[in-house]
Design a protein around this motif. Structure first.
Motif, PDB file in Angstrom:
ATOM      1  N   LEU A  27      13.573  -1.528 -59.285  1.00 49.69           N
ATOM      2  CA  LEU A  27      12.893  -2.295 -59.656  1.00 49.69           C
ATOM      3  C   LEU A  27      12.013  -3.430 -59.840  1.00 49.69           C
ATOM      4  CD1 LEU A  27      12.503  -0.425 -63.498  1.00 49.69           C
ATOM      5  CD2 LEU A  27      10.949   0.710 -61.528  1.00 49.69           C
ATOM      6  N   GLU A  28      11.051  -4.158 -59.196  1.00 46.89           N
ATOM      7  CA  GLU A  28      10.459  -5.036 -59.484  1.00 46.89           C
ATOM      8  C   GLU A  28       9.509  -5.856 -60.431  1.00 46.89           C
ATOM      9  OE1 GLU A  28      10.421  -8.099 -55.575  1.00 46.89           O
ATOM     10  OE2 GLU A  28       8.474  -7.530 -55.799  1.00 46.89           O
ATOM     11  N   ILE A  29       9.203  -6.363 -60.930  1.00 46.55           N
ATOM     12  CA  ILE A  29       8.986  -6.587 -62.457  1.00 46.55           C
ATOM     13  C   ILE A  29       8.244  -8.123 -61.913  1.00 46.55           C
ATOM     14  CG2 ILE A  29       8.159  -7.371 -64.475  1.00 46.55           C
ATOM     15  CD1 ILE A  29      10.778  -5.238 -65.708  1.00 46.55           C
ATOM     16  N   TRP A  30       6.574  -8.286 -61.560  1.00 48.96           N
ATOM     17  CA  TRP A  30       6.330  -9.475 -61.674  1.00 48.96           C
ATOM     18  C   TRP A  30       5.045  -9.936 -61.939  1.00 48.96           C
ATOM     19  CZ3 TRP A  30       6.780 -14.355 -59.329  1.00 48.96           C
ATOM     20  CH2 TRP A  30       5.582 -15.077 -59.220  1.00 48.96           C
ATOM     21  N   HIS A  31       4.972 -11.112 -62.549  1.00 48.19           N
ATOM     22  CA  HIS A  31       3.211 -11.763 -63.031  1.00 48.19           C
ATOM     23  C   HIS A  31       3.379 -12.983 -62.773  1.00 48.19           C
ATOM     24  CE1 HIS A  31       1.430 -12.891 -66.805  1.00 48.19           C
ATOM     25  NE2 HIS A  31       0.526 -11.579 -66.548  1.00 48.19           N
ATOM     26  N   PRO A  32       2.363 -13.954 -62.998  1.00 48.54           N
ATOM     27  CA  PRO A  32       2.016 -14.353 -61.982  1.00 48.54           C
ATOM     28  C   PRO A  32       2.999 -15.610 -63.409  1.00 48.54           C
ATOM     29  CG  PRO A  32       0.150 -13.539 -62.434  1.00 48.54           C
ATOM     30  CD  PRO A  32       0.762 -12.548 -62.849  1.00 48.54           C
ATOM     31  N   THR A  33       2.908 -16.129 -64.467  1.00 47.25           N
ATOM     32  CA  THR A  33       3.879 -16.604 -64.731  1.00 47.25           C
ATOM     33  C   THR A  33       5.021 -16.656 -64.979  1.00 47.25           C
ATOM     34  OG1 THR A  33       4.036 -14.987 -66.791  1.00 47.25           O
ATOM     35  CG2 THR A  33       2.128 -16.101 -66.901  1.00 47.25           C
ATOM     36  N   ALA A  55       6.353  -6.552 -48.477  1.00 47.88           N
ATOM     37  CA  ALA A  55       6.100  -7.205 -49.714  1.00 47.88           C
ATOM     38  C   ALA A  55       5.411  -8.445 -50.068  1.00 47.88           C
ATOM     39  CB  ALA A  55       7.790  -7.670 -50.094  1.00 47.88           C
ATOM     40  N   PRO A  56       4.811  -8.323 -50.755  1.00 47.14           N
ATOM     41  CA  PRO A  56       4.132  -9.803 -51.329  1.00 47.14           C
ATOM     42  C   PRO A  56       5.046 -10.740 -51.735  1.00 47.14           C
ATOM     43  CG  PRO A  56       3.335  -8.049 -53.069  1.00 47.14           C
ATOM     44  CD  PRO A  56       4.604  -7.686 -51.715  1.00 47.14           C
ATOM     45  N   ARG A  57       6.295 -10.795 -51.779  1.00 49.27           N
ATOM     46  CA  ARG A  57       7.117 -11.356 -52.305  1.00 49.27           C
ATOM     47  C   ARG A  57       8.145 -11.364 -51.599  1.00 49.27           C
ATOM     48  NH1 ARG A  57       4.198  -9.725 -56.074  1.00 49.27           N
ATOM     49  NH2 ARG A  57       5.373  -8.176 -56.786  1.00 49.27           N
ATOM     50  N   ASP A  58       8.998 -12.567 -50.855  1.00 48.95           N
ATOM     51  CA  ASP A  58       9.906 -12.403 -50.112  1.00 48.95           C
ATOM     52  C   ASP A  58      10.080 -11.393 -49.571  1.00 48.95           C
ATOM     53  OD1 ASP A  58      11.567 -14.238 -51.940  1.00 48.95           O
ATOM     54  OD2 ASP A  58      11.795 -13.291 -53.669  1.00 48.95           O
ATOM     55  N   GLY A  59       8.545 -10.928 -48.339  1.00 49.45           N
ATOM     56  CA  GLY A  59       8.747 -10.152 -47.390  1.00 49.45           C
ATOM     57  C   GLY A  59       9.868  -9.898 -46.351  1.00 49.45           C
ATOM     58  N   GLY A  60      10.495  -9.289 -46.259  1.00 51.72           N
ATOM     59  CA  GLY A  60      11.653  -9.066 -45.410  1.00 51.72           C
ATOM     60  C   GLY A  60      13.259  -9.533 -45.875  1.00 51.72           C
ATOM     61  N   LYS A  61      12.975 -10.290 -46.506  1.00 53.64           N
ATOM     62  CA  LYS A  61      14.467 -11.451 -46.766  1.00 53.64           C
ATOM     63  C   LYS A  61      15.282 -10.277 -47.490  1.00 53.64           C
ATOM     64  CE  LYS A  61      12.036 -15.395 -46.753  1.00 53.64           C
ATOM     65  NZ  LYS A  61      11.555 -16.834 -47.603  1.00 53.64           N
ATOM     66  N   ASN A  98      12.407 -13.064 -73.406  1.00 52.57           N
ATOM     67  CA  ASN A  98      11.344 -14.265 -73.185  1.00 52.57           C
ATOM     68  C   ASN A  98      10.201 -13.121 -72.043  1.00 52.57           C
ATOM     69  OD1 ASN A  98      12.428 -15.276 -75.490  1.00 52.57           O
ATOM     70  ND2 ASN A  98      13.841 -16.004 -74.279  1.00 52.57           N
ATOM     71  N   ALA A  99      10.322 -13.403 -70.137  1.00 49.13           N
ATOM     72  CA  ALA A  99       9.315 -13.172 -69.706  1.00 49.13           C
ATOM     73  C   ALA A  99       8.154 -12.638 -70.337  1.00 49.13           C
ATOM     74  CB  ALA A  99      10.128 -13.416 -68.555  1.00 49.13           C
ATOM     75  N   LEU A 100       8.488 -11.218 -70.814  1.00 41.60           N
ATOM     76  CA  LEU A 100       7.364 -10.262 -71.013  1.00 41.60           C
ATOM     77  C   LEU A 100       6.981 -10.959 -72.317  1.00 41.60           C
ATOM     78  CD1 LEU A 100       9.829  -7.498 -70.313  1.00 41.60           C
ATOM     79  CD2 LEU A 100       8.050  -7.974 -68.713  1.00 41.60           C
ATOM     80  N   GLU A 101       7.273 -11.086 -72.701  1.00 46.14           N
ATOM     81  CA  GLU A 101       6.648 -11.626 -74.468  1.00 46.14           C
ATOM     82  C   GLU A 101       6.223 -12.909 -73.649  1.00 46.14           C
ATOM     83  OE1 GLU A 101       9.415 -13.486 -76.797  1.00 46.14           O
ATOM     84  OE2 GLU A 101       9.708 -11.745 -77.275  1.00 46.14           O
ATOM     85  N   GLN A 108      -3.537 -11.485 -67.545  1.00 45.85           N
ATOM     86  CA  GLN A 108      -3.578 -11.026 -66.072  1.00 45.85           C
ATOM     87  C   GLN A 108      -2.074 -10.091 -66.342  1.00 45.85           C
ATOM     88  OE1 GLN A 108      -2.279 -15.053 -64.479  1.00 45.85           O
ATOM     89  NE2 GLN A 108      -3.210 -14.589 -63.299  1.00 45.85           N
ATOM     90  N   VAL A 109      -2.081  -8.705 -65.219  1.00 44.44           N
ATOM     91  CA  VAL A 109      -1.338  -7.476 -65.578  1.00 44.44           C
ATOM     92  C   VAL A 109       0.176  -7.671 -65.320  1.00 44.44           C
ATOM     93  CG1 VAL A 109      -3.322  -5.932 -64.974  1.00 44.44           C
ATOM     94  CG2 VAL A 109      -2.027  -7.017 -63.285  1.00 44.44           C
ATOM     95  N   ILE A 110       1.193  -6.898 -65.508  1.00 43.27           N
ATOM     96  CA  ILE A 110       2.425  -6.929 -65.107  1.00 43.27           C
ATOM     97  C   ILE A 110       2.738  -5.994 -63.832  1.00 43.27           C
ATOM     98  CG2 ILE A 110       4.223  -6.944 -65.716  1.00 43.27           C
ATOM     99  CD1 ILE A 110       3.542  -7.867 -68.486  1.00 43.27           C
ATOM    100  N   GLU A 111       3.033  -6.615 -62.776  1.00 46.28           N
ATOM    101  CA  GLU A 111       3.362  -5.335 -62.476  1.00 46.28           C
ATOM    102  C   GLU A 111       4.477  -4.923 -61.816  1.00 46.28           C
ATOM    103  OE1 GLU A 111       1.411  -6.316 -58.087  1.00 46.28           O
ATOM    104  OE2 GLU A 111      -0.384  -6.730 -59.119  1.00 46.28           O
TER     105      GLU A 111
END
Length: 174
Positions: A27-33, A55-61, A98-101, A108-111
């Motif tokens: 699972l990859e959890i992402w939020h702009p913060t 991938a939107p972040r680190d594609g191909g890495k 802490n990141a989720l809080e 913004q949504v959490i993906e």
């Protein structure tokens, strides 16, 4: 109903459970913060694997997924209007909590993105494209984080996505 996004190797692993091949759910959890995505693997050891090229972040890495116990079932392939699942992360540390809080106070949504890998092939996820959902209704305590993840609710999207107003389109006013 078969899922055409699954690779042939993953379909075979689901169907026959070959000896020596383990399906590793990540699972990859992402939020702009977030400074960086939270990446976890349902296993007893960390996993270093390659992300898909798009991938939107680190594609191909090659990235590292931290070992973490979690409960997760892939969304059903059925006719439900908005497929929804429950995701539970156990024994989370204060960094994830802490990141989720911090994300909870944002508008913004959490993906959350599910990528299945095969233990015998870590050169990319065995689902293209991986499933990305919106994480909602997140609850956290000292040991566990639970949330509901939903697919895109296309049925409740406005169409066309433009709101026609008299200010933007003066020809509408009489």
């Amino acid at each position: 109903m078969p899922d055409p996004a699954l690779s042939q190797a993953l379909k075979e692993a689901f169907a026959s459970a070959p000896a020596g091949t383990v399906i590793l759910d990540t699972l990859e959890i992402w939020h702009p913060t977030f400074d960086e995505p939270i990446r976890v693997v349902r296993d007893h050891a960390d996993l270093t694997a390659r992300l898909e090229a798009g991938a939107p972040r680190d594609g191909g890495k090659r990235v590292t997924f931290a070992a973490l116990a979690f409960e997760f079932s892939p969304p059903p392939v059925d006719t439900a209007p908005v497929p929804e699942i429950t995701v539970t992360l156990d024994n989370v540390g204060s960094d994830i909590t802490n990141a989720l809080e911090g994300a909870a106070v944002s508008q913004q949504v959490i993906e959350i993105t599910w990528r299945p890998y095969l233990s015998t092939d870590l050169n990319g996820p065995h689902m293209d494209p991986p499933i990305t959902m919106t994480l909602t209704e997140v609850e956290a305590d000292t040991m566990r984080v639970t949330g509901r993840a939903r697919m895109l609710d296309a049925g409740n999207k406005s169409f066309p996505s433009i709101t026609y107003t008299a200010r933007r389109f003066p020809g509408l006013a009489r």
